[in-house]
Design a protein around this motif. Structure first.
Motif: not given
Length: 837
Positions: A694-695, A707-712, A753-755
């Motif tokens: 997820e971005t 900022e941009t965060q990335q989550f697996d 969303d898909n979180s």
């Protein structure tokens, strides 16, 4: 809150009149007039309500028909319906009825070729014309499907008129294949089917089959969640005229007149309808003005049918697409003030937010409308070729054109290809680079082609049936935008065109399917489909980006199944099907050419048990039920992951592996010759993305990315896919001509969303409707009916759909999430008067 005890109390009230009428049994046998063979699965209706279904030997039983005259109707796909007058009496009555094969059915050979039956080992529901008439108050077609398994419906305007949404098994309309008489309805580029473009079509529909899952091979786009097979009116051999007039909440009106000549000279038939539907909508300014027509002319002689069908709709709807900020819908004043501050709302716009409540609409420009017309033309030929073969074919043309109009404040002139405006003379010049303006985005398209089906039925037995079918379809569409007014017009001309692109898409498919009864109780089903697609776009999109594209696909979609009859009334089935589909238009236009989205693939496993008892059992005059298990395994499913392109447009991304699995339960019971019926469906599912990244973008108050965060994410819930969906209908007849139905719907939590974040989700909801119909048959009319629908009976505040901004927003060291929802109307009503001559 409404619960089962309330439902039980309603059942008792509906039963009060049950013993007041003398009753007597009516039973019978239904056969094919040509061969004399029994017809299992024929529908028996009493006074317009489904009462029984024939069993494997073609017999039915109505153990308690009330005293007085009744109309008994027998219908079966592929045969002419027949009616018989019966009178309830203490003595048993035995009927023997034969159905004639239907010589004229709209595209019957093509429709049959794409439909499921009990031998195709898949999950499906058939809705007859009688059932559709009972549910039809002028709302969009999705609302007529609301009580079928795994279905969720929603309305932008809040009350079912205008733009509506449909999801089946969590899949939206872009993954639901829709055909009308075997002709694809889904838009070739977006894959959507917009029922607002065919208003009141349900008044001219003979029946609808809903197949869940991949289903059987059909024409048009892939079925990734379900398919809707809609058949328009079949032949009515007797002349008729009808009028339906409805008025309801939010100044909703529906006026419809229909006619049919019956058979003229034994060879010709003509049917027609004119309709108008209008509504102010529940949401502010979400008005709809919908007009439509339907006309069919048919010719038949012996085994030949030729039929021309045309229908069209013209819609003008005020835009309510953007939904309502969640803070406004929930009445959260503190969150609302933060939303106002972050988005710099002031003056009239801020006052609109503070005062409108759940009915808020961000648009206030008086012509912020969607205005579109869609004309359909179909020519069907059906030809019998002896006792075992029939051939069907159709030529079709769909013509669509229209625009949506928007007021755009303070837009950059450069975005419309216009130079700055320079006022004054040097050195005292003022340069204007922005202007308020009004623009229209146009869509002008043609969709045409041919479908065909060659059907075989083994003579003198039903062991083998087979179909060779398919279609060739071509889409040609122009997309362009115009500036029709600007406060500072610069060098623009009238209807300044600021972008243009055209699209061409050719879709070809061929399929072969067969059912074979290997043993008396064991049946086999096989289905092979080859589909090819050639898609081209040339030109620039509305953001001035060059979107020239060329894509080709070849899909091979096999399907196979087994059925096993435990008894004449019970069946086990299992199937496996492959579905594949190409990306939609936005997946091409929004992504860079070197990062193209890949096609999606679905492996669908279905297994189930169903039973249907037409004879009295344990006090029930009819009883049926089904348990269906599904496992839908996706490869490269396209979902939103939060990723944006270089101009900030949200992208869908291929996720390597995801799945939907669950069980669908459905049952219906009838007590006392349809005096009281209870039907219920329940879907329990698990819908997961096995793994994706997820971005999340974090923005400042000027919408600059901080900022941009990335989550697996692992095993995250798929958006808009609730774990629980149920629907129940309790219907009774407390008086001879009065039918009362209570409808109850529950939908579990839906993530936006898909979180799988509860902060970005729609709460579970329960909603009940009350439907009342009172029918008279005076001597001077065939039928006079008064009906009432009270929707959202218990006045629930809920939202059935919505969305969330794909990011977090920084305001005074606090991160905000902005959700938007589509509130559905509180308690409201529709009252209708129907006259049949």
């Amino acid at each position: 809150m409404f619960n089962f005890h309330t439902l039980s109390g309603a059942a008792i009230l509906l039963l009060l009149g049950h013993s007041a009428w003398a009753q007597g049994p009516v039973s019978g046998t239904i056969t094919d007039a040509r061969s004399g063979q029994a017809l299992p699965g024929a529908t028996i209706s009493l006074d317009g309500a489904a009462a029984a279904v024939t069993d494997a030997s073609g017999t039915f039983s109505l153990p308690a028909v009330a005293a007085g005259p009744h109309e008994l109707r027998v219908s079966f796909v592929g045969y002419q319906a027949t009616t018989r007058r019966v009178a309830g009496q203490p003595d048993a009555q035995q009927l023997s009825l034969s159905l004639q094969p239907a010589d004229v059915l709209t595209g019957e050979a093509v429709v049959t070729a794409t439909r499921a039956n009990e031998r195709t080992a898949t999950a499906y529901v058939n809705l007859s014309r009688e059932e559709l008439e009972q549910r039809n108050f002028g709302q969009d077609i999705p609302y007529l499907l609301d009580q079928t398994p795994s279905v969720i419906v929603s309305s932008d305007a809040g009350a079912g008129v205008g733009y509506t949404g449909l999801r089946i098994r969590g899949t939206d309309i872009t993954g639901i294949n829709v055909t009308i008489n075997g002709v694809p309805l889904n838009d070739a580029e977006s894959h959507g089917a917009f029922f607002v473009n065919t208003p009141d079509l349900a008044s001219s529909v003979q029946d609808i089959q809903v197949q869940r899952g991949v289903g059987t091979s059909t024409n048009g786009g892939a079925a990734f969640g379900a398919s809707l097979n809609i058949r328009t009116l079949s032949v009515n051999r007797d002349p008729y005229a009808e009028s339906q007039n409805t008025y309801g909440s939010f100044n909703t009106w529906r006026n419809s007149v229909s006619f049919g000549t019956g058979l003229v000279g034994g060879k010709f038939t003509f049917d027609g309808r004119l309709s108008r539907i209008s509504s102010d909508g529940y949401i502010d300014r979400a008005a709809s003005d919908l007009k439509s027509y339907y006309f069919a002319a048919g010719y038949q002689q012996k085994n030949t049918m030729l039929k021309f069908v045309t229908f069209a709709g013209r819609e003008k709807t005020y835009q309510a697409w953007d939904g309502v900020p969640e803070a406004v819908a929930n009445g959260d004043r503190a969150a609302l003030e933060k939303y106002i501050a972050f988005n710099y709302f002031e003056g009239a716009d801020a006052e609109n937010l503070r005062s409108a409540g759940r009915r808020y609409n961000v648009y206030t420009y008086d012509n912020q409308v969607d205005h579109y017309q869609q004309n359909h033309y179909q020519l069907h030929l059906s030809q019998g070729l002896g006792r075992s073969w029939n051939l069907g074919g159709a030529l079709h043309l769909t013509r669509g054109f229209g625009y949506y109009e928007q007021f755009r404040p303070d837009n950059k002139l450069a975005n419309y290809g216009l130079p700055p405006v320079v006022l004054g003379t040097a050195p005292n010049t003022v340069t204007i680079t922005r202007s308020d303006l009004i623009r229209r985005k146009w869509l002008d398209n043609y969709f045409y082609g041919a479908t065909y089906a060659l059907n075989y039925q083994a003579p003198d037995n039903d062991r083998l049936s087979a179909t060779l079918g398919g279609g060739w379809n071509r889409y040609a569409g122009d997309h362009f935008g115009e500036v029709i007014w600007a406060r500072y017009a610069s060098t623009s001309s009238i209807r300044q065109r600021y972008y243009f692109n055209d699209a061409r898409k050719t879709d070809f498919n061929v399929f072969a399917k067969a059912t074979y009864q290997l043993l008396p109780r064991l049946g086999l089903f096989g289905d092979l489909q080859l589909r090819t697609i050639d898609y081209r776009i040339e030109g620039a999109d509305d953001d001035q980006r060059n979107v020239t594209t060329r894509a080709d696909y070849t899909f091979f979609n096999p399907k196979a199944g087994l059925t096993f009859a435990l008894t004449d009334d019970q069946q086990l089935y299992g199937s496996f099907a492959v579905g594949q589909r190409e990306p939609v238009r936005s997946d091409f236009t929004d992504r860079p050419a070197d990062d193209r989205a890949r096609a999606e693939r679905l492996h669908d496993f279905e297994a189930g048990y169903r039973f249907r008892l037409a004879r009295p059992v344990a006090g029930f005059s009819a009883l049926r039920g089904e348990v269906n298990y599904f496992y839908m395994d996706y490869r490269n499913q396209l979902v939103a992951t939060g990723q944006l392109n270089d101009v900030g447009t949200a992208l869908r991304t291929n996720v390597p592996s995801s799945y939907r699995t669950g069980v669908e339960l459905s049952a219906a019971a009838t007590v006392g010759a349809e005096r009281l019926t209870l039907s219920s469906t329940l879907t329990l599912s698990r819908n997961r993305l096995r793994r994706f990244q997820e971005t999340v973008y974090v923005y400042d108050q000027d919408y600059n990315i901080l900022e941009t965060q990335q989550f697996d994410r692992r095993n995250a819930d798929i958006s808009y896919s609730p774990a629980v969906v149920s629907a129940s209908t309790l219907e009774g007849q407390p008086l001879k001509d009065l039918r009362v139905a209570l409808l109850y719907k529950t939908v579990g939590r839906q993530y936006l969303d898909n979180s799988a974040s509860a902060a970005r989700s729609l709460k579970a909801y329960q909603v009940a409707d009350l439907r009342v119909r009172y029918t008279l048959k005076p001597a001077f009319l065939r039928e006079l009916e008064f009906s009432l629908l009270v929707a959202n009976l218990f006045n629930q505040r809920y939202a059935a759909s919505g969305y969330t901004y794909a990011g977090l927003y920084q305001l005074a060291d606090e991160r905000l999430v902005f959700n938007f929802v589509n509130p559905q109307a509180p308690r409201h009503f529709l009252a209708s008067v129907g006259v049949k001559f």
